[in-house]
Motif scaffolding. Structure first.
Motif, PDB file in Angstrom:
ATOM      1  N   ALA A  86       0.841  -1.205   0.000  1.00  0.00           N
ATOM      2  CA  ALA A  86       0.000   0.000   0.000  1.00  0.00           C
ATOM      3  C   ALA A  86       0.871   1.247   0.000  1.00  0.00           C
ATOM      4  O   ALA A  86       2.081   1.194   0.269  1.00  0.00           O
ATOM      5  CB  ALA A  86      -0.916  -0.006   1.214  1.00  0.00           C
ATOM      6  N   ASP A  87       0.254   2.391  -0.295  1.00  0.00           N
ATOM      7  CA  ASP A  87       1.008   3.645  -0.375  1.00  0.00           C
ATOM      8  C   ASP A  87       1.587   4.058   0.967  1.00  0.00           C
ATOM      9  O   ASP A  87       2.541   4.841   1.026  1.00  0.00           O
ATOM     10  CB  ASP A  87       0.141   4.765  -0.959  1.00  0.00           C
ATOM     11  CG  ASP A  87      -1.109   5.037  -0.129  1.00  0.00           C
ATOM     12  OD1 ASP A  87      -1.429   4.233   0.773  1.00  0.00           O
ATOM     13  OD2 ASP A  87      -1.760   6.071  -0.375  1.00  0.00           O
ATOM     14  N   ASN A  88       1.052   3.544   2.067  1.00  0.00           N
ATOM     15  CA  ASN A  88       1.599   3.874   3.391  1.00  0.00           C
ATOM     16  C   ASN A  88       2.650   2.865   3.851  1.00  0.00           C
ATOM     17  O   ASN A  88       3.146   2.939   4.972  1.00  0.00           O
ATOM     18  CB  ASN A  88       0.476   3.953   4.429  1.00  0.00           C
ATOM     19  CG  ASN A  88      -0.244   2.624   4.615  1.00  0.00           C
ATOM     20  OD1 ASN A  88       0.023   1.657   3.904  1.00  0.00           O
ATOM     21  ND2 ASN A  88      -1.161   2.578   5.564  1.00  0.00           N
ATOM     22  N   GLY A  89       2.993   1.903   2.986  1.00  0.00           N
ATOM     23  CA  GLY A  89       4.015   0.919   3.314  1.00  0.00           C
ATOM     24  C   GLY A  89       3.491  -0.371   3.892  1.00  0.00           C
ATOM     25  O   GLY A  89       4.250  -1.326   4.071  1.00  0.00           O
ATOM     26  N   ASP A  90       2.181  -0.445   4.201  1.00  0.00           N
ATOM     27  CA  ASP A  90       1.610  -1.702   4.707  1.00  0.00           C
ATOM     28  C   ASP A  90       1.676  -2.778   3.624  1.00  0.00           C
ATOM     29  O   ASP A  90       1.574  -2.489   2.424  1.00  0.00           O
ATOM     30  CB  ASP A  90       0.150  -1.504   5.125  1.00  0.00           C
ATOM     31  CG  ASP A  90       0.027  -0.775   6.462  1.00  0.00           C
ATOM     32  OD1 ASP A  90       1.045  -0.640   7.155  1.00  0.00           O
ATOM     33  OD2 ASP A  90      -1.087  -0.342   6.793  1.00  0.00           O
ATOM     34  N   VAL A  91       1.827  -4.012   4.049  1.00  0.00           N
ATOM     35  CA  VAL A  91       1.943  -5.136   3.125  1.00  0.00           C
ATOM     36  C   VAL A  91       0.856  -6.164   3.431  1.00  0.00           C
ATOM     37  O   VAL A  91       0.619  -6.506   4.595  1.00  0.00           O
ATOM     38  CB  VAL A  91       3.328  -5.797   3.224  1.00  0.00           C
ATOM     39  CG1 VAL A  91       3.429  -6.988   2.279  1.00  0.00           C
ATOM     40  CG2 VAL A  91       4.428  -4.781   2.920  1.00  0.00           C
ATOM     41  N   TYR A  92       0.200  -6.655   2.377  1.00  0.00           N
ATOM     42  CA  TYR A  92      -0.828  -7.682   2.497  1.00  0.00           C
ATOM     43  C   TYR A  92      -0.405  -8.879   1.644  1.00  0.00           C
ATOM     44  O   TYR A  92       0.210  -8.715   0.591  1.00  0.00           O
ATOM     45  CB  TYR A  92      -2.183  -7.165   2.006  1.00  0.00           C
ATOM     46  CG  TYR A  92      -2.702  -5.969   2.776  1.00  0.00           C
ATOM     47  CD1 TYR A  92      -3.654  -6.121   3.776  1.00  0.00           C
ATOM     48  CD2 TYR A  92      -2.238  -4.684   2.500  1.00  0.00           C
ATOM     49  CE1 TYR A  92      -4.127  -5.026   4.491  1.00  0.00           C
ATOM     50  CE2 TYR A  92      -2.697  -3.582   3.207  1.00  0.00           C
ATOM     51  CZ  TYR A  92      -3.635  -3.760   4.199  1.00  0.00           C
ATOM     52  OH  TYR A  92      -4.099  -2.664   4.895  1.00  0.00           O
ATOM     53  N   SER A  93      -0.749 -10.088   2.118  1.00  0.00           N
ATOM     54  CA  SER A  93      -0.413 -11.276   1.336  1.00  0.00           C
ATOM     55  C   SER A  93      -1.544 -12.285   1.415  1.00  0.00           C
ATOM     56  O   SER A  93      -2.351 -12.283   2.351  1.00  0.00           O
ATOM     57  CB  SER A  93       0.900 -11.895   1.827  1.00  0.00           C
ATOM     58  OG  SER A  93       0.755 -12.443   3.127  1.00  0.00           O
ATOM     59  N   PHE A  94      -1.594 -13.160   0.410  1.00  0.00           N
ATOM     60  CA  PHE A  94      -2.608 -14.213   0.367  1.00  0.00           C
ATOM     61  C   PHE A  94      -2.157 -15.289  -0.606  1.00  0.00           C
ATOM     62  O   PHE A  94      -1.297 -15.058  -1.465  1.00  0.00           O
ATOM     63  CB  PHE A  94      -3.988 -13.671  -0.015  1.00  0.00           C
ATOM     64  CG  PHE A  94      -3.996 -12.636  -1.110  1.00  0.00           C
ATOM     65  CD1 PHE A  94      -4.257 -12.996  -2.430  1.00  0.00           C
ATOM     66  CD2 PHE A  94      -3.759 -11.298  -0.831  1.00  0.00           C
ATOM     67  CE1 PHE A  94      -4.284 -12.043  -3.445  1.00  0.00           C
ATOM     68  CE2 PHE A  94      -3.786 -10.331  -1.836  1.00  0.00           C
ATOM     69  CZ  PHE A  94      -4.036 -10.703  -3.148  1.00  0.00           C
ATOM     70  N   GLY A  95      -2.702 -16.482  -0.413  1.00  0.00           N
ATOM     71  CA  GLY A  95      -2.345 -17.608  -1.258  1.00  0.00           C
ATOM     72  C   GLY A  95      -1.721 -18.740  -0.476  1.00  0.00           C
ATOM     73  O   GLY A  95      -2.051 -18.968   0.700  1.00  0.00           O
ATOM     74  N   CYS A  96      -0.800 -19.446  -1.106  1.00  0.00           N
ATOM     75  CA  CYS A  96      -0.180 -20.637  -0.544  1.00  0.00           C
ATOM     76  C   CYS A  96       0.877 -20.271   0.494  1.00  0.00           C
ATOM     77  O   CYS A  96       1.804 -19.517   0.216  1.00  0.00           O
ATOM     78  CB  CYS A  96       0.456 -21.464  -1.659  1.00  0.00           C
ATOM     79  SG  CYS A  96       1.231 -22.981  -1.104  1.00  0.00           S
ATOM     80  N   GLY A  97       0.734 -20.824   1.700  1.00  0.00           N
ATOM     81  CA  GLY A  97       1.687 -20.538   2.772  1.00  0.00           C
ATOM     82  C   GLY A  97       2.609 -21.696   3.074  1.00  0.00           C
ATOM     83  O   GLY A  97       3.180 -21.775   4.166  1.00  0.00           O
ATOM     84  N   GLU A  98       2.801 -22.561   2.110  1.00  0.00           N
ATOM     85  CA  GLU A  98       3.515 -23.816   2.310  1.00  0.00           C
ATOM     86  C   GLU A  98       4.909 -23.642   2.928  1.00  0.00           C
ATOM     87  O   GLU A  98       5.328 -24.419   3.777  1.00  0.00           O
ATOM     88  CB  GLU A  98       3.634 -24.549   0.971  1.00  0.00           C
ATOM     89  CG  GLU A  98       4.281 -25.909   1.063  1.00  0.00           C
ATOM     90  CD  GLU A  98       4.320 -26.597  -0.295  1.00  0.00           C
ATOM     91  OE1 GLU A  98       4.215 -27.824  -0.334  1.00  0.00           O
ATOM     92  OE2 GLU A  98       4.455 -25.889  -1.321  1.00  0.00           O
ATOM     93  N   SER A  99       5.652 -22.627   2.524  1.00  0.00           N
ATOM     94  CA  SER A  99       7.025 -22.448   3.003  1.00  0.00           C
ATOM     95  C   SER A  99       7.147 -21.307   4.006  1.00  0.00           C
ATOM     96  O   SER A  99       8.238 -20.767   4.187  1.00  0.00           O
ATOM     97  CB  SER A  99       7.955 -22.177   1.812  1.00  0.00           C
ATOM     98  OG  SER A  99       7.904 -23.223   0.881  1.00  0.00           O
TER      99      SER A  99
END
Length: 534
Positions: A429-442
């Motif tokens: 995001a423009d404020n530096g926040d990070v979002y993630s989704f999907g496979c968390g295998e590793s």
């Protein structure tokens, strides 16, 4: 971008006498009477005081590195900016056009061009220097050109400093680290064979690496063949130090992308070339699968400049820059709907993804995962499409999407960057926040449960989730890179605004830049690497 060591941009002055600005104004303009609302000199009503000194106006326009659309708005709303400025090199250019040309001259890939090459680029972009400036700035924003960057490759990692130095670490069984050996490296190590060469962009694939210099030359090392699948019995020959790719020596390259069966490069004029995977008409040409001669991407993009390319397992995305705006084209395998056209059919020639027009979304950055894709819009919206396995599309399910679909879970977030890997997606995001989704295998999604008994850092995430472990770094993230290969355990690299590099996920080959403890193969929490990318 092309600044001096002091950080002050180089400015072109147009016929300004060697005297203070106050002297110029005082000698040419009468005293302004406070009670009267009129302009200096004999200007017509509505003109502003500095109109008598266009050189000063030009100096201001170029000093602040305005965007092309800002210059266009000035020209559209004020007759002063429409008229010929009567300055070199073209006396018929308006101030806005001349300012755009001056700012183009600051760009490293534009300066070496001959006058004929510059004029050719101008015509490809639509006949205006403002459009050329937009093309150049869009490429800089998409690819972090001449800025620090990190690449989380399959089992190995590449990092490039803002000065063009390259570090590599991780798996090295085919010499893909470029150090002249096949020994694994658990700490970032500079590639000494590149001494004196400034690298501006890097890309990786299984057992191979490609680097691009500021002079447009391409260096490759690792597995020699760039036309074979990642896993196969052929292509056992290896190159352990960076070697120039002879077939590209006549093309000034600014970006490269490697798929499973093919390699693509982008020239500074915005033309796309591909090697290999040409049989049966794939990628517009009928050639031997191992042919390494660059073939231009034909069809719709022959006369449209491209600012960014992104390669998935068996498809290619191109972000094109047209006078009407930015658009995305796709070509290759359509299984899973990853070409974005509402079907699962293959495309042998680039085809416009029309869905963005229906969504009223202006694409700014594209990302091609192995099996799914994503786009950042100018308004900060994120669209994803393709295979939805493990929730990598962020729509709360594992369904496929054959056309781009807005990620509703990020509606309140203004995104500026997106990265895709093998069934994983990260959004910054423009404020530096990070979002993630999907496979968390590793453990490469970065989600660390507060209570390990009640949570699992290997769990799949179907909808966008804030990566709190990265928020705790108290550093604004500007770039994320994910492993984009189905054959390797994934890891993630993140660069902060201050030039720090963090890594997490799989680290069994040293790809995190640290030597892990006994029986440890991964790290779930972002850890800073011992390297300064500034």
């Amino acid at each position: 971008m092309d600044a001096t060591t002091s950080g002050t941009p180089t400015i072109q002055y147009h016929n300004i006498p060697d005297q203070p600005i106050t002297t110029i104004v005082a000698t040419q303009l009468p005293t302004l009477q406070r009670e009267q609302r009129h302009c200096f000199g004999d200007s017509s009503p509505g003109e502003f005081p500095l109109s008598a000194n266009p050189s000063i106006v030009l100096h201001l326009l170029t000093s602040y590195d305005l965007y092309a659309q800002d210059l266009a708005k000035l020209e559209a709303t004020c007759s002063f900016f429409k008229q010929p400025a009567k300055f070199e090199p073209d006396f018929d250019l308006s101030l806005s056009e001349l300012a755009a040309l001056d700012m183009c001259q600051k760009r490293a890939i534009f300066k070496p061009m001959t006058t004929e090459q510059q004029q050719y680029l101008k015509q490809r972009c639509g006949g205006s220097w403002k459009l050329v400036l937009r093309f150049l700035m869009a490429g800089e924003a998409c690819c972090r050109r001449e800025k620090s960057q990190a690449i989380a490759g399959p089992g190995h990692s590449i990092s490039v400093t803002s000065k063009g130095l390259v570090y590599s670490f991780g798996s090295n069984n085919f010499g893909q680290l470029g150090h002249g050996t096949t020994r694994e490296e658990w700490k970032p190590r500079p590639i000494r064979a590149l001494h004196g060469i400034r690298i501006i962009q890097a890309t990786t694939a299984t057992r191979r690496t490609m680097l691009i210099s500021d002079s447009g030359q391409v260096y490759a090392f690792g597995k020699e063949s760039f036309g074979e699948a990642e896993i196969g019995i052929h292509g056992s020959k290896m190159v352990t130090t960076p070697q120039l790719v002879d077939s590209l020596k006549n093309i000034f390259v600014v970006q490269a992308a490697i798929g499973n069966f093919f390699t693509a490069v982008l020239s500074r004029e915005g033309r796309v070339y591909t090697f290999s995977w040409g049989n049966d008409g794939k990628l517009c040409h009928n050639t031997d699968p191992n042919d390494v001669e660059p073939r231009p991407l034909l069809g719709a993009l022959e006369h449209i400049p491209v600012v960014q390319i992104a390669a998935g397992f068996c498809y290619l995305l191109c972000l094109a820059c047209q006078p009407s705006g930015m658009s995305v084209y796709s070509v290759g395998c359509g299984l899973g709907g990853k070409l974005g056209h509402g079907s699962k059919t293959d495309e042998k020639f680039p085809r416009l993804i029309e869905q963005f027009q229906l969504l009223n979304l202006k694409p700014m950055v594209v990302a091609a995962g192995a099996w799914h894709a994503a786009v950042v819009g100018q308004d900060g919206r994120i669209c994803t499409w393709g295979w939805g396995r493990y929730g990598c599309l962020g729509h709360g399910n594992e369904e496929c999407e054959s056309v781009p679909k807005v990620v509703e879970g990020l509606r309140d977030v203004k995104a500026v960057h997106v990265a895709t890997g093998d069934y994983t997606t990260f959004v910054v995001a423009d404020n530096g926040d990070v979002y993630s989704f999907g496979c968390g295998e590793s453990a490469n999604l970065g989600h660390i449960p507060e209570n390990h008994e009640e949570g699992d850092m290997h769990a799949n995430v179907l909808s966008p989730k804030l990566v709190t472990s990265m928020k705790e770094m108290n550093e604004k993230v500007v770039q994320i890179s994910l492993t984009n290969s189905v054959y390797w355990n994934a890891h993630t690299l993140a660069i902060t605004e201050s030039g720090k590099l963090y890594g997490f996920g799989a680290g069994d080959k040293g790809q995190l830049g640290v030597e892990l403890g006994a029986n440890q193969t991964e790290r779930g929490k972002p850890e800073q690497l011992d390297i300064d990318l500034r």
